[in-house]
Enzyme design. Structure first.
Site, mmCIF file in Angstrom:
data_model
loop_
_atom_site.group_PDB
_atom_site.id
_atom_site.type_symbol
_atom_site.label_atom_id
_atom_site.label_comp_id
_atom_site.label_asym_id
_atom_site.label_seq_id
_atom_site.Cartn_x
_atom_site.Cartn_y
_atom_site.Cartn_z
ATOM 1 N N LYS A 1 -11.802 -27.985 77.132
ATOM 2 C CA LYS A 1 -11.855 -28.978 78.198
ATOM 3 C C LYS A 1 -10.820 -30.059 77.895
ATOM 4 O O LYS A 1 -11.008 -30.926 77.056
ATOM 5 C CB LYS A 1 -13.234 -29.631 78.314
ATOM 6 C CG LYS A 1 -13.401 -30.257 79.682
ATOM 7 C CD LYS A 1 -14.050 -31.618 79.753
ATOM 8 C CE LYS A 1 -13.367 -32.830 79.308
ATOM 9 N NZ LYS A 1 -12.348 -33.417 80.177
ATOM 10 N N GLU B 1 -12.018 -35.764 65.336
ATOM 11 C CA GLU B 1 -10.758 -36.477 65.059
ATOM 12 C C GLU B 1 -10.751 -37.662 66.014
ATOM 13 O O GLU B 1 -10.640 -37.474 67.220
ATOM 14 C CB GLU B 1 -9.551 -35.582 65.389
ATOM 15 C CG GLU B 1 -9.368 -34.401 64.471
ATOM 16 C CD GLU B 1 -8.714 -34.772 63.158
ATOM 17 O OE1 GLU B 1 -8.514 -35.970 62.891
ATOM 18 O OE2 GLU B 1 -8.420 -33.853 62.386
ATOM 19 N N CYS C 1 -2.901 -41.776 67.789
ATOM 20 C CA CYS C 1 -4.096 -42.103 67.008
ATOM 21 C C CYS C 1 -3.743 -42.776 65.686
ATOM 22 O O CYS C 1 -4.425 -43.686 65.250
ATOM 23 C CB CYS C 1 -4.895 -40.835 66.753
ATOM 24 S SG CYS C 1 -3.877 -39.497 66.118
ATOM 25 N N GLU D 1 -8.782 -50.747 68.591
ATOM 26 C CA GLU D 1 -7.680 -49.834 68.898
ATOM 27 C C GLU D 1 -7.140 -50.172 70.293
ATOM 28 O O GLU D 1 -7.838 -49.988 71.290
ATOM 29 C CB GLU D 1 -8.182 -48.385 68.857
ATOM 30 C CG GLU D 1 -7.049 -47.379 68.953
ATOM 31 C CD GLU D 1 -7.546 -45.929 68.935
ATOM 32 O OE1 GLU D 1 -8.619 -45.646 69.496
ATOM 33 O OE2 GLU D 1 -6.825 -45.086 68.374
#
Ligand code: NAD
Length: 505
Positions: free
Chosen positions: A198, A274, A309, A407
């Protein structure tokens, strides 16, 4: 045609390619080796962030479609068409697959650029070669994986087989749509599993082609399925499905935590995560080449629009070189990345993925200003019709500010001064994240101390964001606990089966 030849296309040529792709774009789901419409007929739009135009209305997989995809994968797995295929035959399918990725690089590259705004030159120079390399790396190991025979009493033979896990659900992000999906799908397939992928709803186009090419390479139907849809519906139904044996997820820490809940609420499926990051780069006063270090610093946060990331978003600079570092960053970094049309091969900074992302990053700029950080450049939007934001530098940041803790996922650098290695390491570790870290120094002892003491899965010394397929990529703490790339990743898609055989007296 080679990827190199395509890297010589002009902007006009890429626009022509894009127009052709939009005209013929595939919007359906990919289940059991074929394109199919969703059962409910539901659709969602995917939008080009460089001009805010709808590219296509995509089929939206609901729980019934998710079930169909999982059942197709389960059936294929049980049939053994892939899981029990002779290892060298499976290898040759994957080698052919990697070759088809390269041959179709024009289409694959333009689909990701249209969907999420990544510069076309990055797609050709970085993403597509890395996708092909990932598939080849995983293929190479297929007939090298070994089980073991243990020492037992005589009269017994005991061995441990390394087997695929079964049906793997891969849920992937939009920042490297093809590559992040491939970091999951390639090892899962190489190990003999069947996959339901997905992709992120912000970039649903290219992964359909990824599955189609697997079939073209000789992969059996049902082994690799792709369902598109919104995370809270399609992703949730997939992660909760009782016939999924493992969910492998790349995305935010917030959603990563939900994956653990879904596993607990359903069948205790394996979960590998992750997740996000807030990676520090520590610049010691004895950095040998400040110019090179500064260049690595702005590349580490501005490349891919900061939507990375492991972006080096916290720049920790030892006080004796602080002023020089900041001056050089402003002089060389301010114009190093310039917003432009991502289909222009000269562009190195595209738009952010959506208007929502643009607004979120702009609100962090306001927060930084209010918290007392000094805005040195950027923080604004260029005069362009798209979700753009100019590269941004804050200095005089302290690690308690929200811009240093959360973040941002955009091209926003924060420079934080510190005194001495003890304080540098303490600030580096003062975060919930632990994906990556860097240190710049000419003292091997300092480098080794940081390597040992920093709480991060990947550490770079006198460089940043380098590596190859042998490098385990993954985090400590709330950056997740999986490892992508590397042999360890492949093995994480296998399980050991013990066979204890009583021999006749
Ligand atoms: P996201 O968490 O919003 O979405 C990731 C995926 O999860 C998407 O496919 C989405 O549809 C799905 N999803 C969202 N909500 C869900 C739910 N409730 N149930 C099931 N699935 C759901 O992340 P994103 O915005 O796509 O990607 C950016 C994030 O990914 C950043 O935090 C970034 O750091 C992280 N990331 C990590 C790595 C790594 O290797 N550690 C690599 C790339 C990106």
């Amino acid at each position: 045609m080679s990827i190199v030849a395509r890297s010589e296309y002009t902007r006009e040529k890429w626009h022509a390619v894009a127009a052709r792709e939009i005209e013929n774009v595939e919007t359906r789901l990919f289940i059991n080796g074929d394109y199919v419409d969703s059962r409910s007929g539901g659709r969602f739009d995917t939008v080009n962030p460089a001009n805010r135009e709808v590219i296509a209305a995509m089929s939206f997989a609901d729980a019934n479609d998710v079930d169909a995809a999982v059942q197709s994968a389960r059936k294929a797995f049980r049939s053994g068409s892939w899981s029990r295929m002779a290892p060298r035959q499976r290898m040759s399918v994957l080698y052919r697959y990697a070759q088809l990725i390269e041959e179709n690089s024009e289409q694959l590259a333009v689909l990701d650029t249209l969907d999420m705004g990544k510069p076309i030159s990055d797609m050709l120079g970085i993403d597509i070669p890395a996708v092909a390399e990932t598939i080849r790396f995983m293929a190479e190991y297929i007939d090298k994986m070994e089980g073991s025979v243990t020492n037992t009493e005589s009269g017994v033979m005991h061995f441990v087989l390394r087997e695929p896990i079964g049906v793997v659900a891969a849920i992937s992000p939009w920042n490297y749509p093809l590559l992040m999906a491939t970091w999951k799908v390639a090892p899962a397939l190489a190990a003999g599993n069947c996959v339901v992928l997905k992709p992120a709803e912000q970039a649903p186009l290219s992964c359909l082609k990824l599955a189609e090419l697997f079939i073209e390479a000789g992969g059996p139907p049902g082994v690799f399925n792709v369902i598109n849809g919104i995370g809270e519906v399609t992703g949730k139904a997939l992660a909760l499905h009782n016939d999924v044996d493992k969910v492998t997820f790349t995305g935010s820490t917030e959603v990563g935590k939900l994956m653990l809940q879904y596993a607990g609420q359903s069948n205790m499926k394996r979960v590998s995560l992750e997740c996000g990051g807030k990676s520090p780069q520590v610049f010691m006063a004895d950095t040998a080449n400040i110019e090179r270090a500064v260049a690595a610093a702005y590349r580490g946060i501005f490349a891919n629009m900061g939507e990375v990331c492991n972006a080096g978003s916290r720049l920790l600079v030892e006080r004796p070189i602080y002023d020089e570092f900041v001056e050089r960053f402003i002089a060389n970094g301010k114009d190093a990345y310039v917003c432009g049309d991502p289909l222009d091969p000269k562009t190195n900074l595209g738009p952010l993925v959506t208007d929502e992302a643009q607004n979120r990053v702009l609100s962090y700029v306001e927060t930084g200003k209010k918290e007392g950080a000094k805005l040195r450049f950027g923080g604004d939007v260029p005069d362009m019709n798209g979700s753009y934001i100019n590269p941004t530098l804050f200095t005089d940041v302290n690690n308690q500010m929200r811009i240093a803790r959360e973040e941002i996922f955009g091209p926003v650098a924060s420079v934080i001064p510190f005194d001495g290695l003890d304080e540098g390491i303490a600030i580096a570790n003062d975060t919930i994240y632990g994906l990556a870290a860097g240190i710049w120094t000419s003292d091997l002892n300092k480098a080794h101390r940081l390597i040992r003491e920093v709480e991060a899965g990947v550490v770079w010394v006198n460089c940043f964001d380098e590596g190859d397929m042998t490098q385990p990529f993954g985090g400590y703490k709330q950056s997740g606990h999986a490892r992508d790339k590397c042999v360890e990743s492949l093995l994480s898609y296998t399980q050991g089966k013990s066979a204890w055989i009583r021999l006749s007296e």
